[in-house]
Design an enzyme around this catalytic site. Structure first.
Site, PDB file in Angstrom:
ATOM      1  CB  SER A 191      -0.923   0.024   1.217  1.00 33.72           C
ATOM      2  OG  SER A 191      -1.790  -1.070   1.179  1.00 33.72           O
ATOM      3  CB  THR A 192       2.943   2.913   2.180  1.00 30.93           C
ATOM      4  OG1 THR A 192       3.773   1.959   2.849  1.00 30.93           O
ATOM      5  CG2 THR A 192       1.607   3.034   2.877  1.00 30.93           C
TER       6      THR A 192
END
Length: 192
Positions: free
Chosen positions: A12-13
């Site tokens: 996600s990051t």
């Protein structure tokens, strides 16, 4: 032409890496004598976002009927909403592509796998909704305590609106006000 095995990985990051997922998927391939596969990696993209470059490319291969199997670390890597997961599963079933999660140890080609897949998808979506509610409650609480939420607006709204009323272009207004086109557009929307 032989169909390909597809390994899908996502984080996600930008601060996370796919390294642990990669290790687990390659280990699975080694144990199952799968030596030819293609990697599909989306980094820095939330699972809630359905439109992801590598996932889109993967689904094009599935659509063509060229994918034998999609192997993923966890179903949450593919999608966070039940509807998106089920859409992908339906497309896989139509094109005779297996979808396998090594974490949940589910092969969606079996009836039990299909049932568990649906349940896990629903639980994943529930978890996401609960997180969203907690975040909203936390923001509301902070706001109630007088804490400033978000960035401080630095643009000169009055000047931007005066220049927009003179029908100057976004480029000219942005240059004169030393701000972005997005800021100009936001002010124009606020004026309406």
């Amino acid at each position: 032409m032989s169909r390909i095995f597809c390994l899908y990985l996502r984080v996600s990051t930008d601060q996370q890496t796919v390294e642990s997922q990669m290790h687990a998927l390659k280990e699975y391939c080694l144990r199952n004598k799968i030596d030819k596969y293609e990697l599909f990696i989306d980094e820095g993209i939330s699972g809630a976002v359905e439109n992801r470059p590598s996932l889109n490319r993967l689904m094009e291969i599935v659509e063509k009927g060229d994918a034998e199997q999609i192997l993923t670390f966890s179903f949450s890597r593919i999608a966070r909403s039940t509807s998106h997961l089920l859409k992908i599963l339906q497309k896989c079933r139509e094109k005779n592509t297996r979808l396998v999660s090594i974490t949940e140890q589910i092969d969606t080609n079996s009836p039990m796998g299909m049932a568990l897949f649906t349940i896990l998808g629903a639980l994943s979506q529930l978890e996401r909704e609960l997180v969203r509610e907690r975040v909203r409650a936390g923001l509301a609480n902070a706001k109630a305590k007088g804490k400033k939420i978000g960035r401080t607006k630095k643009r000169d709204s009055d000047l931007i609106r005066k220049l927009l009323r003179k029908n100057l272009s976004y480029r000219v207004v942005a240059s004169l006000c030393n701000c972005s086109h997005g800021s100009i557009h936001a002010e124009k929307l606020a004026m309406k």
